[in-house]
Design a protein around this motif. Structure first.
Motif, PDB file in Angstrom:
ATOM      1  N   ILE A   1       1.012  -1.219   0.241  1.00 31.64           N
ATOM      2  CA  ILE A   1      -0.021   0.189   0.236  1.00 31.64           C
ATOM      3  C   ILE A   1       0.649   1.265   0.026  1.00 31.64           C
ATOM      4  O   ILE A   1       0.765   2.099  -0.657  1.00 31.64           O
ATOM      5  N   LEU A   2       1.879   1.404   0.880  1.00 25.99           N
ATOM      6  CA  LEU A   2       2.659   2.478   1.130  1.00 25.99           C
ATOM      7  C   LEU A   2       3.678   2.621  -0.126  1.00 25.99           C
ATOM      8  O   LEU A   2       3.691   3.683  -0.701  1.00 25.99           O
ATOM      9  N   ASP A   3       4.083   1.670  -0.788  1.00 23.84           N
ATOM     10  CA  ASP A   3       5.020   1.819  -1.763  1.00 23.84           C
ATOM     11  C   ASP A   3       4.311   2.145  -2.971  1.00 23.84           C
ATOM     12  O   ASP A   3       5.028   2.679  -4.127  1.00 23.84           O
ATOM     13  N   ALA A   4       3.016   2.064  -3.184  1.00 23.05           N
ATOM     14  CA  ALA A   4       2.238   2.411  -4.352  1.00 23.05           C
ATOM     15  C   ALA A   4       1.725   3.959  -4.114  1.00 23.05           C
ATOM     16  O   ALA A   4       1.087   4.554  -4.971  1.00 23.05           O
ATOM     17  N   GLY A   5       2.261   4.727  -3.282  1.00 24.73           N
ATOM     18  CA  GLY A   5       1.912   6.059  -2.797  1.00 24.73           C
ATOM     19  C   GLY A   5       0.582   6.257  -2.002  1.00 24.73           C
ATOM     20  O   GLY A   5       0.134   7.467  -2.109  1.00 24.73           O
ATOM     21  N   HIS A   6       0.029   5.404  -1.583  1.00 24.49           N
ATOM     22  CA  HIS A   6      -0.991   5.535  -0.785  1.00 24.49           C
ATOM     23  C   HIS A   6      -0.787   5.544   0.784  1.00 24.49           C
ATOM     24  O   HIS A   6       0.345   5.505   1.292  1.00 24.49           O
ATOM     25  N   GLU A   7      -1.803   5.801   1.300  1.00 19.46           N
ATOM     26  CA  GLU A   7      -1.426   6.017   3.072  1.00 19.46           C
ATOM     27  C   GLU A   7      -1.879   4.928   3.828  1.00 19.46           C
ATOM     28  O   GLU A   7      -3.092   4.433   3.583  1.00 19.46           O
ATOM     29  N   LEU A   8      -1.621   4.645   4.968  1.00 20.80           N
ATOM     30  CA  LEU A   8      -1.900   3.527   5.924  1.00 20.80           C
ATOM     31  C   LEU A   8      -2.260   4.048   7.284  1.00 20.80           C
ATOM     32  O   LEU A   8      -1.637   4.720   7.838  1.00 20.80           O
ATOM     33  N   GLY A   9      -3.326   3.566   7.783  1.00 20.39           N
ATOM     34  CA  GLY A   9      -3.794   3.931   9.154  1.00 20.39           C
ATOM     35  C   GLY A   9      -4.289   2.879   9.947  1.00 20.39           C
ATOM     36  O   GLY A   9      -4.211   1.626   9.466  1.00 20.39           O
ATOM     37  N   ASN A  10      -4.786   3.329  11.059  1.00 21.42           N
ATOM     38  CA  ASN A  10      -4.975   2.124  12.217  1.00 21.42           C
ATOM     39  C   ASN A  10      -6.549   1.993  12.205  1.00 21.42           C
ATOM     40  O   ASN A  10      -7.557   2.944  12.458  1.00 21.42           O
ATOM     41  N   HIS A  11      -7.141   0.848  12.111  1.00 15.25           N
ATOM     42  CA  HIS A  11      -8.620   0.400  12.206  1.00 15.25           C
ATOM     43  C   HIS A  11      -8.780  -0.733  13.514  1.00 15.25           C
ATOM     44  O   HIS A  11      -9.657  -1.480  13.237  1.00 15.25           O
ATOM     45  N   THR A  12      -7.939  -0.594  14.322  1.00 12.88           N
ATOM     46  CA  THR A  12      -8.076  -1.465  15.520  1.00 12.88           C
ATOM     47  C   THR A  12      -7.411  -2.800  15.307  1.00 12.88           C
ATOM     48  O   THR A  12      -7.194  -3.165  14.178  1.00 12.88           O
ATOM     49  N   LEU A  13      -7.031  -3.323  16.310  1.00 11.19           N
ATOM     50  CA  LEU A  13      -6.563  -5.001  16.412  1.00 11.19           C
ATOM     51  C   LEU A  13      -7.520  -5.954  15.752  1.00 11.19           C
ATOM     52  O   LEU A  13      -7.065  -6.676  14.779  1.00 11.19           O
ATOM     53  N   SER A  14      -8.640  -6.062  16.058  1.00  8.58           N
ATOM     54  CA  SER A  14      -9.570  -6.908  15.944  1.00  8.58           C
ATOM     55  C   SER A  14     -11.071  -6.646  15.438  1.00  8.58           C
ATOM     56  O   SER A  14     -11.841  -7.389  15.274  1.00  8.58           O
ATOM     57  N   HIS A  15     -11.139  -5.292  15.261  1.00 13.34           N
ATOM     58  CA  HIS A  15     -12.391  -4.757  14.548  1.00 13.34           C
ATOM     59  C   HIS A  15     -13.607  -4.957  15.582  1.00 13.34           C
ATOM     60  O   HIS A  15     -14.647  -5.422  15.088  1.00 13.34           O
ATOM     61  N   GLY A  16     -13.290  -5.044  16.866  1.00  6.73           N
ATOM     62  CA  GLY A  16     -14.553  -4.993  17.741  1.00  6.73           C
ATOM     63  C   GLY A  16     -15.065  -3.786  17.835  1.00  6.73           C
ATOM     64  O   GLY A  16     -14.715  -2.701  17.183  1.00  6.73           O
ATOM     65  N   ASN A  17     -16.210  -3.653  18.633  1.00  2.90           N
ATOM     66  CA  ASN A  17     -17.074  -2.492  19.018  1.00  2.90           C
ATOM     67  C   ASN A  17     -16.441  -1.492  19.903  1.00  2.90           C
ATOM     68  O   ASN A  17     -16.382  -1.777  21.198  1.00  2.90           O
ATOM     69  N   LEU A  18     -15.391  -0.850  19.211  1.00  2.39           N
ATOM     70  CA  LEU A  18     -14.624   0.052  20.263  1.00  2.39           C
ATOM     71  C   LEU A  18     -15.219   0.817  21.183  1.00  2.39           C
ATOM     72  O   LEU A  18     -14.801   1.399  22.311  1.00  2.39           O
ATOM     73  N   ALA A  19     -16.496   1.532  20.795  1.00  3.63           N
ATOM     74  CA  ALA A  19     -17.229   2.297  21.752  1.00  3.63           C
ATOM     75  C   ALA A  19     -17.793   1.894  22.727  1.00  3.63           C
ATOM     76  O   ALA A  19     -17.941   2.501  23.736  1.00  3.63           O
ATOM     77  N   ALA A  20     -18.013   0.316  22.739  1.00  2.00           N
ATOM     78  CA  ALA A  20     -18.591  -0.347  23.894  1.00  2.00           C
ATOM     79  C   ALA A  20     -17.689  -0.795  24.880  1.00  2.00           C
ATOM     80  O   ALA A  20     -17.899  -1.440  25.690  1.00  2.00           O
ATOM     81  N   MET A  21     -16.232  -0.519  24.537  1.00  4.68           N
ATOM     82  CA  MET A  21     -15.295  -1.052  25.516  1.00  4.68           C
ATOM     83  C   MET A  21     -14.810  -0.107  26.429  1.00  4.68           C
ATOM     84  O   MET A  21     -15.016   0.883  26.267  1.00  4.68           O
ATOM     85  N   GLY A  22     -14.230  -0.792  27.533  1.00  4.00           N
ATOM     86  CA  GLY A  22     -13.591   0.208  28.554  1.00  4.00           C
ATOM     87  C   GLY A  22     -12.184   0.818  28.162  1.00  4.00           C
ATOM     88  O   GLY A  22     -11.895   0.280  27.070  1.00  4.00           O
ATOM     89  N   ALA A  23     -11.782   1.410  28.928  1.00  2.00           N
ATOM     90  CA  ALA A  23     -10.570   2.245  28.527  1.00  2.00           C
ATOM     91  C   ALA A  23      -9.373   1.152  28.182  1.00  2.00           C
ATOM     92  O   ALA A  23      -8.664   1.520  27.227  1.00  2.00           O
ATOM     93  N   ASP A  24      -9.198   0.456  29.184  1.00  2.00           N
ATOM     94  CA  ASP A  24      -8.107  -0.508  28.865  1.00  2.00           C
ATOM     95  C   ASP A  24      -8.165  -1.403  27.743  1.00  2.00           C
ATOM     96  O   ASP A  24      -7.204  -1.597  26.841  1.00  2.00           O
ATOM     97  N   ALA A  25      -9.363  -1.764  27.484  1.00  2.00           N
ATOM     98  CA  ALA A  25      -9.766  -2.609  26.084  1.00  2.00           C
ATOM     99  C   ALA A  25      -9.510  -1.951  25.160  1.00  2.00           C
ATOM    100  O   ALA A  25      -8.941  -2.486  23.955  1.00  2.00           O
ATOM    101  N   ALA A  26     -10.066  -0.528  25.039  1.00  2.00           N
ATOM    102  CA  ALA A  26      -9.927   0.227  23.855  1.00  2.00           C
ATOM    103  C   ALA A  26      -8.352   0.487  23.432  1.00  2.00           C
ATOM    104  O   ALA A  26      -7.963   0.420  22.338  1.00  2.00           O
ATOM    105  N   TYR A  27      -7.477   0.662  24.364  1.00  2.00           N
ATOM    106  CA  TYR A  27      -6.312   1.022  24.340  1.00  2.00           C
ATOM    107  C   TYR A  27      -5.711  -0.252  23.855  1.00  2.00           C
ATOM    108  O   TYR A  27      -4.866  -0.036  22.581  1.00  2.00           O
TER     109      TYR A  27
END
Length: 270
Positions: free
Chosen positions: A132-158
Motif C-alpha cells: 500500500i505504501l510503496d504504491a503512494g497510498h496511506e496506511l492508518g489504524n482500524h484497531t486490532l480485531s475490529h470489535g465495537n470500540l465504543a462499547a469497550m472500557g478504557a484498557d480494552a480500547a487502548y
C-alpha cells in the motif's frame, strides 16, 4: 453496457475465487467538528523497494507526510470544501486478491487512497502494508480485531488501538497518522483519550458512506458515493467486497468528470 458492467465483468474474470467479506463497519455518532483550512504540504512519499514475502521489521524509514494545520480538530470527517480534492478511504480487511484489484484500479486512474488496516488482517497479509505504501497510498489504524470500540472500557480500547499500531510500526516503521474506530463512526471521549495515549492525534471519520459492506451491488455502491460526494468529502469504502471492485472504475471516472481528484487523507487535510 454501462462502465460498471463492462469494467466489472472484465475485473471479475481476473479476481477468481474471493475470500469472505470483511466485517461491516456500521454505526453513527455525534456530528463531528468541521475541519480547518489546510496548511503547507511536504512532497509526497517516494516509493521504497518492496519487502520479501514475510514483510517483517526490516521496513525502510517512512517518507515525510504532508503537514497538517496546527488547529485541525481531533475528530475530522470532511476536508476543505473549496478544493478539488476528495479522500477515498478503505477499511483494510478481507481477501488479498480483492485488495490488489482495488489498488490496481486506483493506480490505473492515478488515484491515491487511504487504507485503515485491521491488525489481524496485517497478521494474515503482512505484505499488504508495504504494498500500500510503496504504491503512494496511506496506511492508518482500524484497531486490532475490529470489535465495537465504543462499547469497550478504557484498557480494552487502548489494547485494540495499540495492538494495531504495533503491527503497523513493525511492518512499515510508522504507526500511521489516522485512527478510524471500528464499528462506530466517531471517537467517543473514552476512545479519544486512549487514542491519544497510543500516540494518535486525529480520528478520521467520513461524510459519505458507500454502504458497500452490505453488498448492495456495484450500481448501488456507485450511486451511494456519487449522489453524496462533494469537494472535501471523505468516503468510507471497504476491502473484502467484490462489488466495491466493480464499482470503483466508474466512481473514479465520474470523479474526474466532475473535476475532483482522489488523494490521501493527509493530502486532503494538509
Amino acid at each position: 453496457m454501462n462502465p460498471i458492467d463492462r469494467r466489472g465483468l472484465l475485473r471479475a474474470v481476473g479476481l477468481g475465487a474471493v475470500g469472505a467479506a470483511a466485517a461491516a463497519c456500521a454505526g453513527r455518532g455525534r456530528a463531528a467538528p468541521a475541519a480547518s483550512s489546510p496548511g503547507p504540504a511536504s512532497p509526497p512519499p517516494s516509493p521504497s523497494p518492496p519487502p520479501g514475502p514475510s514483510a517483517t521489521a526490516t521496513a525502510s524509514t517512512p517518507a515525510p507526510m504532508p503537514l497538517l494545520p496546527a488547529d485541525l480538530p481531533f475528530q475530522v470527517s470532511s476536508g476543505p470544501r473549496d478544493s478539488s480534492k476528495v479522500a477515498l478511504t478503505f477499511h483494510g480487511q478481507g481477501s488479498a486478491d480483492i485488495a490488489e484489484a482495488l489498488l490496481a484500479e486506483a493506480a490505473s486512474a492515478g488515484a491515491r487512497v487511504t487504507v485503515l488496516a485491521v491488525g489481524t488482517w496485517l497478521d494474515d497479509q503482512p505484505q499488504m502494508a508495504r504494498r500500500i505504501l510503496d504504491a503512494g497510498h496511506e496506511l492508518g489504524n482500524h484497531t486490532l480485531s475490529h470489535g465495537n470500540l465504543a462499547a469497550m472500557g478504557a484498557d480494552a480500547a487502548y489494547a485494540e488501538i495499540a495492538g494495531c499500531a504495533e503491527r503497523l510500526e513493525r511492518l512499515t516503521g510508522s504507526k500511521g497518522r489516522w485512527l478510524r474506530p471500528s464499528q462506530t463512526e466517531y471517537c467517543t471521549p473514552t476512545v479519544m483519550a486512549q487514542a491519544r495515549r497510543a500516540g494518535y492525534e486525529h480520528c478520521l471519520g467520513y461524510d459519505v458512506d458507500s454502504l458497500d459492506y452490505t453488498d448492495p451491488g456495484p450500481t448501488a455502491i456507485h450511486r451511494n458515493v456519487m449522489d453524496r460526494i462533494r469537494p472535501g468529502s471523505v468516503v468510507s469504502l471497504h476491502f473484502g467486497h467484490r462489488g466495491t471492485v466493480l464499482a470503483l472504475p466508474a466512481i473514479l471516472q465520474d470523479l474526474e468528470a466532475r473535476g475532483l481528484r482522489a488523494v490521501t487523507a493527509s493530502e486532503l487535510f494538509g
